[in-house]
Write a protein that holds these residues in place. Structure first.
Motif, PDB file in Angstrom:
ATOM      1  N   THR A   1       0.826  -1.206   0.000  1.00  0.00           N
ATOM      2  CA  THR A   1       0.000   0.000   0.000  1.00  0.00           C
ATOM      3  C   THR A   1       0.859   1.254   0.000  1.00  0.00           C
ATOM      4  N   ILE A   2       1.895   1.250   0.838  1.00  0.00           N
ATOM      5  CA  ILE A   2       2.756   2.434   0.941  1.00  0.00           C
ATOM      6  C   ILE A   2       3.425   2.725  -0.397  1.00  0.00           C
ATOM      7  N   ASN A   3       3.838   1.661  -1.102  1.00  0.00           N
ATOM      8  CA  ASN A   3       4.477   1.891  -2.395  1.00  0.00           C
ATOM      9  C   ASN A   3       3.524   2.534  -3.408  1.00  0.00           C
ATOM     10  N   LEU A   4       2.217   2.389  -3.194  1.00  0.00           N
ATOM     11  CA  LEU A   4       1.252   3.025  -4.092  1.00  0.00           C
ATOM     12  C   LEU A   4       0.955   4.472  -3.698  1.00  0.00           C
ATOM     13  N   ILE A   5       1.183   4.826  -2.448  1.00  0.00           N
ATOM     14  CA  ILE A   5       0.788   6.183  -2.016  1.00  0.00           C
ATOM     15  C   ILE A   5       1.956   7.105  -1.677  1.00  0.00           C
ATOM     16  N   LYS A   6       3.169   6.546  -1.577  1.00  0.00           N
ATOM     17  CA  LYS A   6       4.280   7.356  -1.048  1.00  0.00           C
ATOM     18  C   LYS A   6       4.682   8.528  -1.939  1.00  0.00           C
ATOM     19  N   ASP A   7       4.290   8.485  -3.222  1.00  0.00           N
ATOM     20  CA  ASP A   7       4.602   9.630  -4.084  1.00  0.00           C
ATOM     21  C   ASP A   7       3.544  10.718  -3.966  1.00  0.00           C
ATOM     22  N   LYS A   8       2.429  10.381  -3.379  1.00  0.00           N
ATOM     23  CA  LYS A   8       1.321  11.353  -3.286  1.00  0.00           C
ATOM     24  C   LYS A   8       1.256  12.026  -1.918  1.00  0.00           C
ATOM     25  N   ILE A   9       1.531  11.269  -0.849  1.00  0.00           N
ATOM     26  CA  ILE A   9       1.582  11.874   0.487  1.00  0.00           C
ATOM     27  C   ILE A   9       2.806  11.348   1.242  1.00  0.00           C
ATOM     28  N   ARG A  10       3.180  12.096   2.279  1.00  0.00           N
ATOM     29  CA  ARG A  10       4.357  11.691   3.063  1.00  0.00           C
ATOM     30  C   ARG A  10       3.910  10.742   4.177  1.00  0.00           C
ATOM     31  N   VAL A  11       4.501   9.555   4.160  1.00  0.00           N
ATOM     32  CA  VAL A  11       4.063   8.502   5.083  1.00  0.00           C
ATOM     33  C   VAL A  11       5.195   8.110   6.038  1.00  0.00           C
ATOM     34  N   ALA A  12       4.837   7.815   7.278  1.00  0.00           N
ATOM     35  CA  ALA A  12       5.788   7.214   8.227  1.00  0.00           C
ATOM     36  C   ALA A  12       5.073   6.062   8.912  1.00  0.00           C
ATOM     37  N   VAL A  13       5.843   5.097   9.389  1.00  0.00           N
ATOM     38  CA  VAL A  13       5.246   3.919  10.022  1.00  0.00           C
ATOM     39  C   VAL A  13       5.833   3.719  11.418  1.00  0.00           C
ATOM     40  N   MET A  14       4.954   3.378  12.366  1.00  0.00           N
ATOM     41  CA  MET A  14       5.404   2.971  13.696  1.00  0.00           C
ATOM     42  C   MET A  14       4.973   1.529  13.892  1.00  0.00           C
ATOM     43  N   GLU A  15       5.950   0.677  14.116  1.00  0.00           N
ATOM     44  CA  GLU A  15       5.673  -0.744  14.326  1.00  0.00           C
ATOM     45  C   GLU A  15       5.656  -1.014  15.815  1.00  0.00           C
ATOM     46  N   ALA A  16       4.606  -1.646  16.300  1.00  0.00           N
ATOM     47  CA  ALA A  16       4.582  -1.987  17.723  1.00  0.00           C
ATOM     48  C   ALA A  16       4.603  -3.496  17.873  1.00  0.00           C
ATOM     49  N   ASP A  17       5.567  -3.979  18.621  1.00  0.00           N
ATOM     50  CA  ASP A  17       5.650  -5.405  18.900  1.00  0.00           C
ATOM     51  C   ASP A  17       6.136  -5.601  20.316  1.00  0.00           C
ATOM     52  N   ILE A  18       5.945  -6.805  20.811  1.00  0.00           N
ATOM     53  CA  ILE A  18       6.443  -7.107  22.142  1.00  0.00           C
ATOM     54  C   ILE A  18       7.971  -7.141  22.094  1.00  0.00           C
ATOM     55  N   ASP A  19       8.510  -7.673  20.994  1.00  0.00           N
ATOM     56  CA  ASP A  19       9.966  -7.741  20.866  1.00  0.00           C
ATOM     57  C   ASP A  19      10.355  -7.691  19.377  1.00  0.00           C
ATOM     58  N   SER A  20      11.639  -7.575  19.102  1.00  0.00           N
ATOM     59  CA  SER A  20      12.267  -7.580  17.768  1.00  0.00           C
ATOM     60  C   SER A  20      11.989  -6.326  16.948  1.00  0.00           C
ATOM     61  N   ASP A  21      12.783  -6.149  15.888  1.00  0.00           N
ATOM     62  CA  ASP A  21      12.536  -5.008  15.005  1.00  0.00           C
ATOM     63  C   ASP A  21      12.438  -5.457  13.554  1.00  0.00           C
ATOM     64  N   VAL A  22      12.082  -6.721  13.344  1.00  0.00           N
ATOM     65  CA  VAL A  22      12.045  -7.250  11.971  1.00  0.00           C
ATOM     66  C   VAL A  22      11.061  -6.482  11.090  1.00  0.00           C
ATOM     67  N   ASP A  23       9.899  -6.107  11.639  1.00  0.00           N
ATOM     68  CA  ASP A  23       8.893  -5.425  10.828  1.00  0.00           C
ATOM     69  C   ASP A  23       9.352  -4.040  10.386  1.00  0.00           C
ATOM     70  N   ALA A  24       9.938  -3.293  11.337  1.00  0.00           N
ATOM     71  CA  ALA A  24      10.377  -1.937  11.006  1.00  0.00           C
ATOM     72  C   ALA A  24      11.459  -1.974   9.937  1.00  0.00           C
ATOM     73  N   VAL A  25      12.383  -2.926  10.051  1.00  0.00           N
ATOM     74  CA  VAL A  25      13.473  -3.056   9.087  1.00  0.00           C
ATOM     75  C   VAL A  25      12.892  -3.423   7.713  1.00  0.00           C
ATOM     76  N   LYS A  26      11.960  -4.361   7.724  1.00  0.00           N
ATOM     77  CA  LYS A  26      11.340  -4.819   6.477  1.00  0.00           C
ATOM     78  C   LYS A  26      10.640  -3.654   5.748  1.00  0.00           C
TER      79      LYS A  26
END
Lengths: 224, 114
Positions: free
Chosen positions: A53-78
């Motif tokens: 989804t982000i790849n479809l909208i990132k040229d039109k609006i400025r997007v940032a993501v906050m990943e919440a997990d109990i542990d690890s940072d795999v999602d944020a890195v991905k």
């Protein structure tokens, strides 16, 4: 014997958080940042859906993501690797959800001047995140086909707080007893106004509709 | 699964009230928990014991749970019925135009202080 003093409180445990969430919503409105709270079970495809989804909208609006997990940072890195947008990882310290205060702390690490939309990927869980208002403008959730169409019956609160239900993994519909019509019926039983968008994040089918929903939401919210 | 999180919220609220009222020790916290609040009372008291004993203010403090039965209302025939027994459907007229009147409370009712 010491005298026992009874203090009457009669207050919901969620009251302070609800107040805090309303305040955060107002602050975000003032800074022009739309916060979307995305929830689901673990493994429903939240991160893959976000990347597409982000790849479809990132040229039109400025997007940032906050990943919440109990542990690890795999999602944020991905997310960062696949989309190039700013992405931070929050750890909930064992908690099964994010509340408004934790969301506020997370947002302090996001450059809000450079964002129109912040997507909060909540902890994968259909129970607790529904109880705690994060201060988001809208709540969205992803239900994947293998989980079954009866989830709105089993997790009523989650479906009643969501404005959008994304049904993911529709490519495997032929292999599961998932009834899309029943799913719609059950979702609307919980929230008659909820929108439903069927997608397949893996193949990209339907993702443009989700992108369109987000772009419209942000635009309408900014204009109001 | 979320009972520990709820316990942390209870502790935070009780601490605040104790501070406002200059209370040194709380001996009992009474909760009103709705039947369909998704809180499992046993889990809540287990988590409570573990977390409360770490706080000097709440050491040994008991958590009393008063359960609130869940009652739904039917908008079509204006009747009330037990939510747990009948769910969304009104047992009298079969309508699904029903909503919860009470039973999802997670409320701190009162605290007793030494």
């Amino acid at each position: 014997m010491d005298e026992v003093k009874v203090i009457e409180i009669k207050k919901s445990v969620f009251a302070d958080n609800d107040k805090d969430a309303d305040l955060l919503r107002k602050e975000l409105k003032d800074s022009g940042v739309y916060l979307l709270n995305l929830m689901s079970s673990p493994g429903s495809g939240k991160t893959t859906t976000l990347i597409k989804t982000i790849n479809l909208i990132k040229d039109k609006i400025r997007v940032a993501v906050m990943e919440a997990d109990i542990d690890s940072d795999v999602d944020a890195v991905k997310i960062k690797e696949a989309t190039g947008i700013p992405s931070i990882q929050l750890h909930t310290g064992g908690m099964c959800h994010l509340d408004a205060e934790m969301t506020r702390q997370g947002l302090a690490n996001v450059d809000l001047k450079d964002a129109d939309l912040v997507i909060l990927e909540n902890v994968g869980n259909l129970v607790c995140p529904a109880e705690f208002d994060t201060g988001a403008v809208r709540n969205a959730m992803i239900l994947s086909v293998p989980e079954g169409h009866d989830k709105p019956l089993k997790y009523p609160l989650m479906f009643s707080v969501c404005d959008l239900v994304v049904v993911n993994k529709i490519d495997v519909l032929p292999y599961f007893d998932f009834d899309m019509e029943k799913c719609r019926e059950y979702v609307h039983m919980r929230n008659p106004k909820a929108q439903i968008i069927p997608i397949c994040a893996k193949t990209g089918e339907g993702v443009e509709k989700l992108a369109e929903w987000i772009l419209n939401e942000v635009k309408n919210w900014k204009n109001n | 699964m979320h009972e520990l999180g709820i316990v942390f919220y209870i502790i935070r609220d009780v601490k605040k009230v104790a501070e406002e009222n200059s209370v040194g020790h709380v001996s009992k916290v009474v909760m009103s928990i709705g039947e369909v609040s998704t809180i499992i009372p046993d889990y809540l008291t287990d988590c409570w014991r573990w977390a409360a004993d770490k706080e000097p203010l709440l050491k040994g403090c008991t958590l009393e749970i008063q359960q609130v039965p869940a009652v739904s209302y039917c908008g079509d025939c204006n009747s009330e019925f037990g939510t747990v027994d009948f769910g969304k459907k009104c047992p009298l007229c079969g309508s699904e135009n029903t909503w919860l009147l009470r039973g999802n409370e997670v409320e701190i009712k009162e605290i007793a202080c030494d």
